[in-house]
Scaffold this motif. Structure first.
Motif, PDB file in Angstrom:
ATOM      1  N   ASN A  55       0.838  -1.189   0.000  1.00 52.73           N
ATOM      2  CA  ASN A  55       0.000   0.000   0.000  1.00 52.73           C
ATOM      3  C   ASN A  55       0.875   1.241   0.000  1.00 52.73           C
ATOM      4  OD1 ASN A  55      -2.556  -1.082  -0.047  1.00 52.73           O
ATOM      5  ND2 ASN A  55      -2.505  -1.508   2.140  1.00 52.73           N
ATOM      6  N   ASN A  57       1.716   5.206   0.424  1.00 54.28           N
ATOM      7  CA  ASN A  57       1.297   6.298   1.291  1.00 54.28           C
ATOM      8  C   ASN A  57       0.311   7.177   0.514  1.00 54.28           C
ATOM      9  OD1 ASN A  57       1.173   8.610   2.884  1.00 54.28           O
ATOM     10  ND2 ASN A  57       3.251   8.285   3.620  1.00 54.28           N
ATOM     11  N   ARG A  59      -0.004  10.172   0.533  1.00 53.74           N
ATOM     12  CA  ARG A  59       0.676  11.395   0.070  1.00 53.74           C
ATOM     13  C   ARG A  59       0.872  11.373  -1.436  1.00 53.74           C
ATOM     14  NH1 ARG A  59       0.704  15.133   2.321  1.00 53.74           N
ATOM     15  NH2 ARG A  59      -0.147  14.763   4.359  1.00 53.74           N
ATOM     16  N   TRP A 122       5.673  16.480   3.188  1.00 52.65           N
ATOM     17  CA  TRP A 122       5.616  15.022   3.228  1.00 52.65           C
ATOM     18  C   TRP A 122       4.997  14.536   4.537  1.00 52.65           C
ATOM     19  CZ3 TRP A 122       5.371  12.312  -0.683  1.00 52.65           C
ATOM     20  CH2 TRP A 122       5.496  10.937  -0.599  1.00 52.65           C
TER      21      TRP A 122
ATOM     22  N   LEU B  75      -3.136   2.287  -3.495  1.00 51.44           N
ATOM     23  CA  LEU B  75      -3.562   2.795  -2.198  1.00 51.44           C
ATOM     24  C   LEU B  75      -4.652   1.941  -1.577  1.00 51.44           C
ATOM     25  CD1 LEU B  75      -3.681   6.600  -2.849  1.00 51.44           C
ATOM     26  CD2 LEU B  75      -2.512   5.507  -0.974  1.00 51.44           C
ATOM     27  N   ILE B 167      -6.116  11.582   6.359  1.00 51.16           N
ATOM     28  CA  ILE B 167      -4.771  11.697   6.919  1.00 51.16           C
ATOM     29  C   ILE B 167      -4.823  12.237   8.337  1.00 51.16           C
ATOM     30  CG2 ILE B 167      -2.482  12.581   6.443  1.00 51.16           C
ATOM     31  CD1 ILE B 167      -3.681  13.304   3.663  1.00 51.16           C
TER      32      ILE B 167
END
Lengths: 130, 169
Positions: A55, A57, A59, A122, B75, B167
């Motif tokens: 997986n 990130n 980001r 980040w 993802l 997030i």
């Protein structure tokens, strides 16, 4: 115009032929001596562990999203730039430049937004009320 | 002759990519097959004399959207063994539906009064479409052009707000 795209086609074909030639020559010349450890995925000399499809990130996704928006912006600005010279010759250069700057400026607000909201960083530090 | 052969080669490339997207067992391979389809579509745009569209297809779809698709696949947690909650209805209804749509499309293809605008394509093929598009952006389509910027800004902020939520926690 089609002639220029013929150039592109020749370029693609030459690239494909070169790659095929190199790989084919290597395949013809090298001794075939397979071994289990040779066939395993190279991971800097370490024994590979787990799946390669991990997986990511999130980001990456966020940055890619921002990238796509500015990618489309480039696609919009590009034809305007091609026509720009003629407008300069007509004496409307400053006006057109203002129009382009307006276009870019609106999107610059978006860049400022993601920058100010620290989405480009980040590791995002969310300041908690102490 | 070469022109037609080239067209069929690119069309075959595109359709083969589409088959790869539809029939690949692995969703990552599907995404990579999509690249062939999008590249082939860019090639077909060139054949239509739409050089700018072909370039944008490469720039935005192959360069941007595809990366986004791959990231979305990467993802998604364990995308290969996700439990599908609403299953497909099965092969026979699907076959019937595809057959119906296929016949409808084939009828439309045969019946449509195709207008071969040779001079438009020839003009585009001669000098390209980029200048004309840019000229239109600065002339009669200035307002839509500037509005596109606002649409893009909205898309950017909306996408960021939506995808940021996860997030925070």
């Amino acid at each position: 115009m089609n002639f220029q795209f013929a150039n592109v086609l020749v370029y693609i074909l030459l690239g494909a032929i070169t790659a095929a030639l190199m790989l084919g020559l290597g395949w013809l010349l090298r001794p075939s001596n397979p071994e289990r450890r040779k066939l395993s995925t190279y991971e800097c000399g370490e024994p590979p562990s787990g799946s390669a499809w991990i997986n990511f990130n999130i980001r990456f996704y966020l940055v890619a999203l921002i990238f796509v928006v500015f990618d489309v912006e480039v696609a919009f600005v590009y034809p305007v730039v091609v026509a720009f010279r003629d407008y300069v010759l007509q004496g409307k250069g400053l006006l057109v430049l203002a129009e382009i700057l307006f276009f870019v400026g609106i999107l610059f607000v978006g860049l400022v937004y993601v920058w100010a909201k620290r989405d480009l960083e980040w590791v995002k530090q969310v300041r908690t009320a102490a | 002759m070469i022109y037609a052969a080239l067209f069929y080669a690119i069309a075959l490339f595109t359709v083969a990519g589409a088959f790869g997207v539809a029939f690949s067992e692995n969703v990552v391979y599907s995404a990579f097959s999509l690249m062939a389809t999008l590249l082939g579509a860019a090639g077909l745009y060139v054949f239509l004399g739409a050089d700018f569209l072909a370039a944008v297809q490469l720039l935005v779809y192959v360069g941007g959207i595809l990366v986004l698709t791959l990231f979305a696949i990467m993802l998604t947690h364990q995308i290969s063994d996700v439990e599908v909650s609403n299953r497909a209805v099965g092969r026979w209804p699907a076959l019937g539906l595809v057959g119906f749509v296929g016949i409808a499309m084939a009828t439309a293809l045969v019946r449509a009064p195709w207008k071969v605008s040779g001079e438009v394509v020839a003009k585009a093929a001669g000098e390209g479409t980029t200048y004309g598009i840019g000229d239109a952006f600065l002339g009669p389509f200035l307002l839509p052009f500037e509005l596109a910027s606002i649409v893009l800004l909205t898309a950017l902020v909306g996408a960021i707000v939506l995808s940021r939520k996860e997030i925070r926690d």
